[in-house]
Write an enzyme that holds these catalytic residues in place. Structure first.
Site, PDB file in Angstrom:
ATOM      1  N   GLU A  14      33.546  19.715 -49.306  1.00 30.12           N
ATOM      2  CA  GLU A  14      33.575  18.494 -48.502  1.00 30.12           C
ATOM      3  C   GLU A  14      32.170  17.950 -48.321  1.00 30.12           C
ATOM      4  OE1 GLU A  14      34.533  19.593 -44.232  1.00 30.12           O
ATOM      5  OE2 GLU A  14      35.223  21.373 -45.291  1.00 30.12           O
TER       6      GLU A  14
ATOM      7  N   CYS B 171      -9.439  -4.308 -37.275  1.00 28.99           N
ATOM      8  CA  CYS B 171     -10.152  -5.544 -36.995  1.00 28.99           C
ATOM      9  C   CYS B 171     -10.579  -5.522 -35.533  1.00 28.99           C
ATOM     10  CB  CYS B 171      -9.223  -6.733 -37.260  1.00 28.99           C
ATOM     11  SG  CYS B 171      -9.839  -8.270 -36.555  1.00 28.99           S
TER      12      CYS B 171
ATOM     13  N   GLU C  39      30.508  16.028 -36.885  1.00 26.75           N
ATOM     14  CA  GLU C  39      29.190  15.417 -36.873  1.00 26.75           C
ATOM     15  C   GLU C  39      29.319  13.970 -36.395  1.00 26.75           C
ATOM     16  OE1 GLU C  39      27.241  17.838 -38.131  1.00 26.75           O
ATOM     17  OE2 GLU C  39      25.353  16.861 -38.682  1.00 26.75           O
TER      18      GLU C  39
ATOM     19  N   CYS D 244      -7.874 -12.691 -32.883  1.00 27.12           N
ATOM     20  CA  CYS D 244      -7.098 -12.458 -34.103  1.00 27.12           C
ATOM     21  C   CYS D 244      -5.611 -12.619 -33.770  1.00 27.12           C
ATOM     22  CB  CYS D 244      -7.424 -11.058 -34.611  1.00 27.12           C
ATOM     23  SG  CYS D 244      -6.563 -10.597 -36.098  1.00 27.12           S
TER      24      CYS D 244
ATOM     25  N   CYS E 107     -10.962  -8.914 -42.129  1.00 28.03           N
ATOM     26  CA  CYS E 107      -9.589  -9.048 -41.659  1.00 28.03           C
ATOM     27  C   CYS E 107      -8.877 -10.175 -42.419  1.00 28.03           C
ATOM     28  CB  CYS E 107      -9.580  -9.338 -40.160  1.00 28.03           C
ATOM     29  SG  CYS E 107      -7.930  -9.682 -39.522  1.00 28.03           S
TER      30      CYS E 107
ATOM     31  N   ASP F  91      25.395  13.609 -42.498  1.00 31.85           N
ATOM     32  CA  ASP F  91      24.019  13.647 -42.008  1.00 31.85           C
ATOM     33  C   ASP F  91      23.965  13.024 -40.620  1.00 31.85           C
ATOM     34  OD1 ASP F  91      21.348  14.013 -41.907  1.00 31.85           O
ATOM     35  OD2 ASP F  91      20.832  12.388 -43.281  1.00 31.85           O
TER      36      ASP F  91
ATOM     37  N   LYS G  74      22.260  21.005 -50.772  1.00 34.77           N
ATOM     38  CA  LYS G  74      21.591  19.788 -50.285  1.00 34.77           C
ATOM     39  C   LYS G  74      21.098  18.944 -51.456  1.00 34.77           C
ATOM     40  CE  LYS G  74      19.091  20.343 -46.499  1.00 34.77           C
ATOM     41  NZ  LYS G  74      18.888  19.747 -45.175  1.00 34.77           N
TER      42      LYS G  74
ATOM     43  N   LYS H 174      28.714  16.849 -46.601  1.00 30.35           N
ATOM     44  CA  LYS H 174      27.871  17.332 -45.512  1.00 30.35           C
ATOM     45  C   LYS H 174      27.303  16.096 -44.812  1.00 30.35           C
ATOM     46  CE  LYS H 174      23.791  20.293 -44.776  1.00 30.35           C
ATOM     47  NZ  LYS H 174      23.765  20.024 -43.371  1.00 30.35           N
TER      48      LYS H 174
ATOM     49  N   LYS I 163      33.324  25.862 -48.639  1.00 25.28           N
ATOM     50  CA  LYS I 163      33.856  26.900 -47.755  1.00 25.28           C
ATOM     51  C   LYS I 163      34.980  27.643 -48.458  1.00 25.28           C
ATOM     52  CE  LYS I 163      33.099  23.827 -43.847  1.00 25.28           C
ATOM     53  NZ  LYS I 163      33.702  22.768 -43.034  1.00 25.28           N
TER      54      LYS I 163
ATOM     55  N   TYR J 160      35.034  18.308 -38.968  1.00 24.27           N
ATOM     56  CA  TYR J 160      35.019  19.206 -40.122  1.00 24.27           C
ATOM     57  C   TYR J 160      35.386  20.652 -39.827  1.00 24.27           C
ATOM     58  CZ  TYR J 160      30.209  20.151 -38.505  1.00 24.27           C
ATOM     59  OH  TYR J 160      29.122  20.466 -37.764  1.00 24.27           O
TER      60      TYR J 160
ATOM     61  N   CYS K 130      -8.249 -13.120 -39.687  1.00 21.64           N
ATOM     62  CA  CYS K 130      -9.276 -13.895 -38.982  1.00 21.64           C
ATOM     63  C   CYS K 130     -10.646 -13.794 -39.635  1.00 21.64           C
ATOM     64  CB  CYS K 130      -9.341 -13.465 -37.521  1.00 21.64           C
ATOM     65  SG  CYS K 130     -10.025 -11.814 -37.298  1.00 21.64           S
TER      66      CYS K 130
ATOM     67  N   ARG L  40      24.946  20.652 -30.229  1.00 20.89           N
ATOM     68  CA  ARG L  40      24.686  21.985 -30.729  1.00 20.89           C
ATOM     69  C   ARG L  40      23.586  22.714 -29.945  1.00 20.89           C
ATOM     70  NH1 ARG L  40      24.690  23.964 -35.242  1.00 20.89           N
ATOM     71  NH2 ARG L  40      23.198  24.331 -36.817  1.00 20.89           N
TER      72      ARG L  40
ATOM     73  N   PHE M 277      44.366  -7.804 -26.356  1.00 19.92           N
ATOM     74  CA  PHE M 277      43.804  -6.473 -26.134  1.00 19.92           C
ATOM     75  C   PHE M 277      42.882  -6.485 -24.905  1.00 19.92           C
ATOM     76  CE2 PHE M 277      40.709  -3.115 -26.700  1.00 19.92           C
ATOM     77  CZ  PHE M 277      41.523  -2.036 -27.023  1.00 19.92           C
TER      78      PHE M 277
ATOM     79  N   SER N  74      24.811  27.814 -38.073  1.00 17.06           N
ATOM     80  CA  SER N  74      24.495  26.842 -39.115  1.00 17.06           C
ATOM     81  C   SER N  74      24.887  27.466 -40.456  1.00 17.06           C
ATOM     82  CB  SER N  74      23.027  26.466 -39.071  1.00 17.06           C
ATOM     83  OG  SER N  74      22.265  27.586 -39.413  1.00 17.06           O
TER      84      SER N  74
HETATM   85  S1  IVH Z   1      30.834  23.582 -41.419  1.00 19.12           S
HETATM   86  C1  IVH Z   1      30.433  27.721 -39.352  1.00 19.12           C
HETATM   87  N1  IVH Z   1      31.116  21.262 -42.597  1.00 19.12           N
HETATM   88  O1  IVH Z   1      25.625  20.965 -41.383  1.00 19.12           O
HETATM   89  C2  IVH Z   1      30.453  26.513 -40.217  1.00 19.12           C
HETATM   90  N2  IVH Z   1      29.124  21.648 -41.388  1.00 19.12           N
HETATM   91  O2  IVH Z   1      23.918  23.947 -41.452  1.00 19.12           O
HETATM   92  C3  IVH Z   1      30.229  25.284 -39.470  1.00 19.12           C
HETATM   93  N3  IVH Z   1      27.605  19.722 -41.314  1.00 19.12           N
HETATM   94  O3  IVH Z   1      25.700  22.931 -38.508  1.00 19.12           O
HETATM   95  C4  IVH Z   1      29.699  24.165 -40.231  1.00 19.12           C
HETATM   96  N4  IVH Z   1      28.854  18.370 -42.500  1.00 19.12           N
HETATM   97  O4  IVH Z   1      25.955  20.399 -38.330  1.00 19.12           O
HETATM   98  C5  IVH Z   1      30.310  22.037 -41.844  1.00 19.12           C
HETATM   99  N5  IVH Z   1      31.530  19.237 -43.635  1.00 19.12           N
HETATM  100  C6  IVH Z   1      30.746  19.999 -42.894  1.00 19.12           C
HETATM  101  C7  IVH Z   1      29.502  19.545 -42.404  1.00 19.12           C
HETATM  102  C8  IVH Z   1      28.710  20.412 -41.656  1.00 19.12           C
HETATM  103  C9  IVH Z   1      27.725  18.490 -41.820  1.00 19.12           C
HETATM  104  C10 IVH Z   1      26.428  20.164 -40.564  1.00 19.12           C
HETATM  105  C11 IVH Z   1      26.711  20.966 -39.354  1.00 19.12           C
HETATM  106  C12 IVH Z   1      26.196  22.337 -39.639  1.00 19.12           C
HETATM  107  C13 IVH Z   1      25.153  22.056 -40.665  1.00 19.12           C
HETATM  108  C14 IVH Z   1      25.019  23.198 -41.665  1.00 19.12           C
END
Ligand code: IVH
Length: 684
Positions: free
Chosen positions: A120, A432, A179, A438, A414, A124, A320, A122, A296, A231, A417, A143, A43, A89
């Site tokens: 699905e 200290c 993400e 120290c 401390c 982080d 959350k 979310k 969704k 996503y 020392c 974003r 590779f 968001s």
């Molecule tokens: S959908 C218009 N799906 O969480 C809908 N967002 O406030 C677009 N995030 O801004 C978002 N995982 O940064 C969606 N499976 C997921 C996600 C996801 C993380 C984030 C994304 C979004 C924020 C929601």
């Protein structure tokens, strides 16, 4: 047409395409299917062959070549760009009842229609949008504020799970969102390395991912092993995309995107709740962090009907997770002394499993924290881990009997020392004052001084500094510049840090090179309390040289942006000490940068007046103007007989063109401009 383009480079072009396609395929198999089809050696050989060809024939190199995965391009700045579709968001909640409300409301609004939900993870991390045209990655944008974000295309190309070219069938023009996350194992490895190099560890994977996308050196970003979790898909011509969100993600997977398999189509609230409950527990088994679940409406045609509020769509919601919390016994309290002498109390805990790791220790912040909560040995403490990777003590567990020990008596000398600790007015912690005697303070200062963001003497790790200190060669930061090669060789025999010929040379060289480190980082390297990287920069830029900084009054210091009274006082106190002034004098004699350097541009555009018009791809309007001035040129707002060139961007109005032609002013493109500014001739 220049002379060289007539030479037939067809065989080279073909070979390069062949190599690129094969490397792309191997990358895909490796990252998406976990399959290694050739040896690493093979590779690397292919990659190197392609790199060599690209170096030899840069005109044939594709901006989407797999060599971009390795990085190497430097990001001068991250251009701000407007999102084609705003990045909204989601409404979010910690409460299951509100999820029930969301579900009931949606059902009511859709009034008897057949529909389902997708649940699905979310992720982080950091949200980004990717634009693809004709199957090729055009642009990656963060974003930002939802309307305008930063162009991070170069760094995004280094992320293996972001396809540069799509596979199979795909829409001609569309955008993909997802993400960027920092997987736990890569994150922890990076933090271990940072600590070994004397740098502060990242607070959590999200911050680290965000910082990585903004690295100037894309090769550095490539090393971070980031992951893109896709996503969302959208396009100007939405109809050609599939009719359900689920199918869109399925399709995206076939195009080569990393779509996590943990998606479920749910028909009712019970399915949704079961999905949430499952992942609330199972999330710690994932290789990356999630902070909730996104629900969704699956049928995209219904999105329009449900509409959007000012900030977020009505067809989706995020649940959350609450921070995970456990209770464990406080076995003892120990005390750590940092480089500035500050003492931090640390809780030694009965080991407990929390959020994917075993927690044995946690900070107790300072003396006030302990006394306000009346924390005593034997108590059961509540430990939380949210987005942060470092667990936090949030209180005493009310459901457990108190430990019964006497109130905690904070140490008054401390632990290292024995010097009596002092507490400065208005401060919550003790420190200290024996800064020169120290041990952890002395070595800590040395470690800070050589760390990457300070003087960047990366060959001097903590172990070697300890050796040099024990050998009596280095007692303070100025001593580092007095080291001689002969003193180093053989040092630390039979220890892992033994210094041999070669490493002695490398060390001396790194020390020499550090003299070029800019003044602002020297200020930071001094290790004055409260003066971080940003503080160092602000002080250096304000006072311009060490003498002005050293002699500034507290009032003057507090004038500087981001420098408060406490920092101003600490800076003044630091320079008031003779030992510190002596160190500064010695550093000056050794040739360290003690003033800000004025950046001189060149004069490739000397005597020229340029007018810019339209939109540019490499520069914003302000950037190209600044660039012209940087090269010694003048910028004018309107065309006249004095104009040397009109730099035409995209979407320049026809009037401008006509006027320039009438006045006989050469019109040059953005590329011509770049060539001109770099010293080569522009063609008109
Ligand atoms: S959908 C218009 N799906 O969480 C809908 N967002 O406030 C677009 N995030 O801004 C978002 N995982 O940064 C969606 N499976 C997921 C996600 C996801 C993380 C984030 C994304 C979004 C924020 C929601």
């Amino acid at each position: 047409m220049d002379l060289f383009s007539s030479i037939d480079l067809e065989p080279e072009r073909k070979r390069m395409e062949e190599l690129a396609a094969e490397i792309d395929r191997l990358n895909y198999e490796y990252y998406m299917n976990d399959r290694s089809l050739v040896s690493d050696f093979e590779f690397d050989r292919m990659l190197r062959e392609l790199q060599d060809l690209e170096r030899q024939y840069p005109e044939l190199a594709s901006p989407l070549s797999p060599t971009k995965r390795v990085g190497g391009e430097i990001n001068k700045s991250f251009r701000q760009v407007q999102h084609r579709f705003p990045m909204l968001s989601l409404g979010n909640t910690y409460s299951i009842e509100e999820i029930e409300d969301f579900e009931a409301r949606t059902r009511k609004l859709l009034d008897g229609k057949e529909f389902s939900y997708t649940c699905e993870l979310k992720y982080d991390g950091v949200a980004i949008g990717l634009t693809y045209r004709h199957g090729l990655l055009q642009q990656a944008v963060t974003r930002g504020n939802g309307t305008v974000g930063d162009d991070i295309t170069t760094n995004a190309k280094t992320i293996p799970s972001i396809p540069l070219r799509l596979r199979g069938e795909y829409p001609d023009d569309f955008e993909v969102r997802g993400e960027v996350v920092y997987p736990f194992d890569a994150f922890e490895a990076a933090n271990r390395q940072r600590e070994a190099e004397g740098e502060d560890p990242f607070a959590n994977p999200r911050n680290a991912a965000s910082g990585s996308l903004k690295l100037q050196d894309s090769a550095e970003c490539a090393k971070r092993k980031l992951l893109f979790c896709m996503y969302f898909m959208m396009g100007p011509d939405d109809v050609i995309l599939k009719p359900t969100h689920y199918e869109r993600l399925e399709w995206a997977r076939q195009m080569g995107f990393m779509v996590q398999p943990y998606i479920k189509e749910c028909r009712n609230i019970d399915d949704i709740k079961a999905f949430i409950q499952h992942w609330d527990k199972a999330r710690w088994e994932l290789p990356f962090g999630i902070d909730g679940i996104v629900i969704k409406v699956n049928q995209t045609a219904l999105w329009e009907q449900l509409g959007t509020t000012a900030k977020s769509p009505r067809w989706a919601i995020a649940y959350k997770f609450k921070a995970e919390r456990v209770s464990t016994r406080l076995e003892s309290i120990s005390y750590q002394v940092g480089r500035t002498g500050v003492v931090t109390p640390v809780a030694n805990l009965t080991p407990v499993w929390l959020g994917g790791t075993t927690v044995k220790r946690a900070t107790l912040v300072n003396a006030d924290f302990i006394s306000k909560m009346d924390i005593r040995v034997g108590d059961h403490l509540l430990i939380e881990k949210g987005g942060e990777i470092i667990p936090k003590v949030t209180g005493i567990d009310p459901d457990q009997p108190r430990g019964g020990a006497a109130p905690t008596r904070y140490i008054n000398v401390c632990p290292e020392c024995g010097t009596p600790l002092v507490r400065a007015d208005g401060e919550a912690g003790y420190y200290c004052p024996n800064s020169d005697g120290c041990h952890p303070q002395i070595v800590g200062r040395l470690e800070h001084f050589v760390s990457r963001k300070a003087m960047n003497i990366d060959t001097l790790g903590p172990e070697r500094l300890e050796l040099l200190y024990q050998a009596g060669l280095v007692r303070n930061v100025a001593d580092i510049y007095q080291l001689e090669r002969s003193q180093l060789i053989g040092l630390g025999a039979d220890q892992s840090a033994t210094i041999q010929d070669k490493s002695a040379d490398a060390l001396i060289k790194a020390i020499q090179q550090s003299r070029e480190v800019p003044f602002e980082r020297v200020v930071y390297a001094l290790g004055i309390r409260y003066v971080g990287e940003v503080g160092g920069k602000k002080l250096a830029r304000y006072f311009k040289d060490i003498d002005h900084l050293m002699n500034a009054s507290e009032e003057e210091l507090a004038q500087v942006e981001d420098v408060g009274d406490v920092t101003a006082h600490a800076v003044r106190q630091w320079f008031d000490r003779d030992e510190h002034r002596q160190i500064v004098e010695r550093l000056r004699q050794y040739g360290l940068q003690m003033e800000t350097r004025i950046e001189h541009g060149d004069n490739t555009l000397d005597g020229m007046t340029l007018v810019v018009s339209g939109v540019f791809s490499r520069f914003s309007r302000d950037e190209i103007k600044a660039d012209i001035e940087h090269h010694g040129g003048k910028v004018s707002g309107s065309l006249s007989s004095k104009t040397t060139y009109l730099v035409a961007g995209e979407k320049m109005g026809p009037e401008k063109r006509k006027k320039a032609e009438k006045l006989g002013i050469p019109i040059i493109s953005e590329d011509d401009y770049v060539a001109l500014a770099s010293g080569s001739q522009a063609q008109s």
